[in-house]
Design a protein around this motif. Sequence first.
Motif, PDB file in Angstrom:
ATOM      1  N   ALA A   1      -2.512   8.653  -6.615  1.00 48.85           N
ATOM      2  CA  ALA A   1      -1.202   9.292  -6.442  1.00 48.85           C
ATOM      3  C   ALA A   1      -0.765   9.967  -7.737  1.00 48.85           C
ATOM      4  O   ALA A   1      -0.235  11.072  -7.734  1.00 48.85           O
ATOM      5  N   ARG A   2      -1.008   9.271  -8.850  1.00 47.81           N
ATOM      6  CA  ARG A   2      -0.580   9.818 -10.141  1.00 47.81           C
ATOM      7  C   ARG A   2      -1.393  11.046 -10.533  1.00 47.81           C
ATOM      8  O   ARG A   2      -0.910  11.921 -11.235  1.00 47.81           O
TER       9      ARG A   2
ATOM     10  N   LEU B   1       9.138  -5.010  -6.842  1.00 55.34           N
ATOM     11  CA  LEU B   1      10.122  -4.333  -5.989  1.00 55.34           C
ATOM     12  C   LEU B   1      10.276  -5.056  -4.652  1.00 55.34           C
ATOM     13  O   LEU B   1      11.386  -5.290  -4.183  1.00 55.34           O
ATOM     14  N   LEU B   2       9.148  -5.410  -4.066  1.00 54.92           N
ATOM     15  CA  LEU B   2       9.179  -6.054  -2.747  1.00 54.92           C
ATOM     16  C   LEU B   2       9.767  -7.468  -2.829  1.00 54.92           C
ATOM     17  O   LEU B   2      10.548  -7.871  -1.973  1.00 54.92           O
TER      18      LEU B   2
ATOM     19  N   PHE C   1       0.831  -1.206   0.000  1.00 51.61           N
ATOM     20  CA  PHE C   1       0.000   0.000   0.000  1.00 51.61           C
ATOM     21  C   PHE C   1       0.870   1.263   0.000  1.00 51.61           C
ATOM     22  O   PHE C   1       0.591   2.228  -0.713  1.00 51.61           O
ATOM     23  N   TYR C   2       1.930   1.210   0.796  1.00 51.80           N
ATOM     24  CA  TYR C   2       2.835   2.363   0.874  1.00 51.80           C
ATOM     25  C   TYR C   2       3.425   2.684  -0.498  1.00 51.80           C
ATOM     26  O   TYR C   2       3.415   3.835  -0.940  1.00 51.80           O
ATOM     27  N   LEU C   3       3.907   1.656  -1.182  1.00 57.31           N
ATOM     28  CA  LEU C   3       4.505   1.876  -2.502  1.00 57.31           C
ATOM     29  C   LEU C   3       3.461   2.388  -3.492  1.00 57.31           C
ATOM     30  O   LEU C   3       3.710   3.316  -4.264  1.00 57.31           O
ATOM     31  N   ARG C   4       2.290   1.790  -3.466  1.00 60.15           N
ATOM     32  CA  ARG C   4       1.238   2.199  -4.402  1.00 60.15           C
ATOM     33  C   ARG C   4       0.779   3.628  -4.121  1.00 60.15           C
ATOM     34  O   ARG C   4       0.440   4.370  -5.041  1.00 60.15           O
ATOM     35  N   SER C   5       0.777   4.013  -2.845  1.00 59.33           N
ATOM     36  CA  SER C   5       0.326   5.355  -2.488  1.00 59.33           C
ATOM     37  C   SER C   5       1.284   6.424  -3.010  1.00 59.33           C
ATOM     38  O   SER C   5       0.988   7.612  -2.948  1.00 59.33           O
ATOM     39  N   ARG C   6       2.448   5.978  -3.516  1.00 61.31           N
ATOM     40  CA  ARG C   6       3.399   6.923  -4.112  1.00 61.31           C
ATOM     41  C   ARG C   6       3.351   6.875  -5.641  1.00 61.31           C
ATOM     42  O   ARG C   6       4.231   7.395  -6.311  1.00 61.31           O
ATOM     43  N   GLY C   7       2.348   6.161  -6.165  1.00 64.78           N
ATOM     44  CA  GLY C   7       2.166   6.147  -7.612  1.00 64.78           C
ATOM     45  C   GLY C   7       2.763   4.941  -8.313  1.00 64.78           C
ATOM     46  O   GLY C   7       2.719   4.840  -9.539  1.00 64.78           O
ATOM     47  N   ILE C   8       3.334   4.023  -7.524  1.00 64.68           N
ATOM     48  CA  ILE C   8       3.932   2.834  -8.140  1.00 64.68           C
ATOM     49  C   ILE C   8       2.836   1.792  -8.374  1.00 64.68           C
ATOM     50  O   ILE C   8       2.073   1.475  -7.454  1.00 64.68           O
ATOM     51  N   GLY C   9       2.752   1.291  -9.578  1.00 67.56           N
ATOM     52  CA  GLY C   9       1.693   0.346  -9.937  1.00 67.56           C
ATOM     53  C   GLY C   9       1.788  -0.950  -9.159  1.00 67.56           C
ATOM     54  O   GLY C   9       2.858  -1.328  -8.676  1.00 67.56           O
ATOM     55  N   GLN C  10       0.668  -1.618  -9.040  1.00 67.70           N
ATOM     56  CA  GLN C  10       0.565  -2.859  -8.268  1.00 67.70           C
ATOM     57  C   GLN C  10       1.648  -3.879  -8.650  1.00 67.70           C
ATOM     58  O   GLN C  10       2.360  -4.403  -7.806  1.00 67.70           O
TER      59      GLN C  10
ATOM     60  N   THR D   1      -5.316   3.022  -5.769  1.00 61.34           N
ATOM     61  CA  THR D   1      -4.406   3.832  -4.941  1.00 61.34           C
ATOM     62  C   THR D   1      -3.340   4.536  -5.783  1.00 61.34           C
ATOM     63  O   THR D   1      -3.105   5.734  -5.639  1.00 61.34           O
ATOM     64  N   GLU D   2      -2.704   3.772  -6.701  1.00 56.47           N
ATOM     65  CA  GLU D   2      -1.607   4.362  -7.475  1.00 56.47           C
ATOM     66  C   GLU D   2      -2.117   5.432  -8.446  1.00 56.47           C
ATOM     67  O   GLU D   2      -1.438   6.409  -8.719  1.00 56.47           O
TER      68      GLU D   2
ATOM     69  N   PHE E   1      13.366   3.664  -4.978  1.00 61.52           N
ATOM     70  CA  PHE E   1      11.926   3.772  -4.752  1.00 61.52           C
ATOM     71  C   PHE E   1      11.373   5.081  -5.332  1.00 61.52           C
ATOM     72  O   PHE E   1      10.391   5.092  -6.081  1.00 61.52           O
TER      73      PHE E   1
ATOM     74  N   GLN F   1       6.974   6.642 -12.785  1.00 65.81           N
ATOM     75  CA  GLN F   1       5.651   6.090 -13.092  1.00 65.81           C
ATOM     76  C   GLN F   1       4.606   7.206 -13.149  1.00 65.81           C
ATOM     77  O   GLN F   1       3.693   7.167 -13.966  1.00 65.81           O
ATOM     78  N   ILE F   2       4.771   8.179 -12.260  1.00 68.34           N
ATOM     79  CA  ILE F   2       3.851   9.326 -12.284  1.00 68.34           C
ATOM     80  C   ILE F   2       4.041  10.122 -13.579  1.00 68.34           C
ATOM     81  O   ILE F   2       3.083  10.497 -14.254  1.00 68.34           O
TER      82      ILE F   2
ATOM     83  N   PHE G   1       2.211   9.436   5.756  1.00 70.59           N
ATOM     84  CA  PHE G   1       1.717   8.424   6.698  1.00 70.59           C
ATOM     85  C   PHE G   1       1.975   8.813   8.153  1.00 70.59           C
ATOM     86  O   PHE G   1       3.000   9.402   8.483  1.00 70.59           O
TER      87      PHE G   1
ATOM     88  N   LEU H   1       7.566  14.514  -5.219  1.00 70.26           N
ATOM     89  CA  LEU H   1       6.442  14.126  -6.080  1.00 70.26           C
ATOM     90  C   LEU H   1       5.510  15.305  -6.410  1.00 70.26           C
ATOM     91  O   LEU H   1       4.668  15.195  -7.287  1.00 70.26           O
TER      92      LEU H   1
ATOM     93  N   GLU I   1       4.472  -3.467 -10.382  1.00 68.80           N
ATOM     94  CA  GLU I   1       5.826  -2.953 -10.122  1.00 68.80           C
ATOM     95  C   GLU I   1       6.140  -2.995  -8.626  1.00 68.80           C
ATOM     96  O   GLU I   1       7.246  -3.348  -8.217  1.00 68.80           O
TER      97      GLU I   1
END
Lengths: 444, 251
Positions: free
Chosen positions: B76-77, A412-413, A397-406, B72-73, B98, B105-106, B84, B162, A408
Amino acid sequence: MSLTSNSIDLKQGFIRQFELFEKALNGKSLTDFHQTRKKALKAFEGLGLPDRKTENYKYTPITRSLNKKFRFDYESLGKPTISKEVVDKLLIKDLDAYNIVLINGQYSKELSSVDIELSGLEIRDFKSAYEAQPDLVGTYFAKYANFNEDPFTALNTAFSLDGTFMKVADNVVVDKPVMVYAIADANAANWAVQPRNLVIVGKNSQASIIENYISLGNEPTFTNAVSEIVLDENAYFDYYKLEMQGENAYHVGNTQVYQVRSSTFNATTISLTGSLIRNNLNVVLDDEHCEANMNGLYLLDDHQHVDNQTVVDHKKPNSLSNELYKGILGGSSTGVFNGRIYVRPNAQKTNAFQSNKNILLTDEASINAKPQLEIWADDVKCSHGATTGQLDEEQLFYLRSRGIGQQEARSLLLYAFAMDALEKVKIDVLREYIDHHINTRLNK
Amino acid sequence: MLSIKNLHASIEDKEILKGINLDVKAGEVHAIMGPNGSGKSTLASVLAGREDYEITQGSVDFLGNDLLSMETEERAREGLFLAFQYPVEIPGVSSTNFLKTALNQIREYRGQEPLDAVSFLSLMKEKMNLVEIDKSLLSRSLNEGFSGGEKKRNEVFQMAMLEPKLAILDETDSGLDIDALKIVANGVNTLKSKDNATIVVTHYQRLLEYIVPDFVHVLYNGKIVKSGSKDLALELEEKGYDWIKEAEPTH
């Protein structure tokens, strides 16, 4: 057909093939080497192939998988069946190494490129090494990998003929790694491939070997490899095993390591493709101040099965062993990790650590993890642990909340999870090669 | 920019948000205050797209899009950022890698070319000065072994990188000493412009001395029970939350 009668048929099949094998040896059956083969065959007859009751192979139905009438390729012994163009495509680009190509277990002089300028280093085919110096090779051959205990070691020893021989004299730092491409050619038939490798590293010397198991073609193959590695005082040795065989490939590998005073052994075993893999990695620390680091990584998918069995035997005081195996299991894949550590009564001040961590990507994937410590000494530091879980939802969730797609974010993880099992990979080109294959898999 | 209408959300059949209404325009800073358990963090999480919550009623419009139907992504985009309350530690993923992945991606989503290594590093350098974050922190695994203050600073650093249109700071002040608080607040203030907006979720008035809000809302029992100017925060500081609990909802 019940499993038991199946395993007896298979066993009889192997025994009958041994007679053909003896004939193919054509007069060379009176040597000491051949006497060892015969003893190993006897041991194999006694041990039989593992069935469901065999504790050591309980979770790995290898005998069932072998019910495909594998043959040994006597006719083309020593003659490569694969062209140079095909082999060239399999080589790791830009890796500066002594390249050895084994085709169906036979050392191919034409396809290997071993141009040694360093004195004190000998790399050649096992067969000619034995013929040239039977006393030396005989001193080591089959003295470490115990054919009375493991049926596949017995089978390999009985049929052993060729493979890689490497000897490093005292005080030699080998300038580049030895890269062994063990290719099973399954284009034409179901071959059983049994390479036999022997590595002897002298006092204060340093060397490394990469065993890359590959298969070509679509027929089933069975590779049953044995490597014996003997490290003298203060020797330093890196061992890499890459498993990249085809979907129809079955692999059993026994790597037996013997260490004396102040020697260091680092192993990294990476299982990427292949239908069924069983790795036995056994290390005997028979002196003080030895160090053995054993890392493993398996990325499984579909119906793949990988079983890693390790044994570390601390026989003397003041040695260290450290083990980290990590697995990512998807599809309906199954994994087994069984790590045994023995600390003998006088092996005081032993440090022995072991860890096995797994991520299951699906509900259908499963892992059997069984760390085992048997400690007879009282002044030791030992730990072991096994964890199995899913990808961490919070991290995702943290990664996705920064715009990284599911997708990807998952990659990464998973890549981060896998990475610490690769920290002993010191050859940059090899590391990039492995990275590339792992990333390709994780982004699938 | 953001328009929340009658938002209801539950977790495991327990209703946490019971009809939130809120409008945020570009250039504004809104503070959402309230006692523990009032639903502040739930609101922040729901807006960021955390899947643990079920939306039972209501709608959220973000820049003309239906926010609740977006992944969610995607949120953000589109320019939403959540700092958090408890930033997650991710061993093995470097902060640099990261951020580069996230930023590119954005950019890809917005039809921009990915940043090359040189431009990315100079951007990093520029933003690092803003939140006074040490370079060595960023070469380490993401948040791993960071102190509470370092984690919060890293959140604001990510925000700076960002450049979101709407930033939601979820209790960014909790666990910070006064120096760290000033640095974090300074970062947020510097990033403020007439084109973006900020929602500050906090329990204490202290942060609002440094990030001055245009509007203050009090959340209690899943509803906004009072809205006012920045003076409302001072009133809350003085009287505590108890007097609010008896107050009537304003919406």
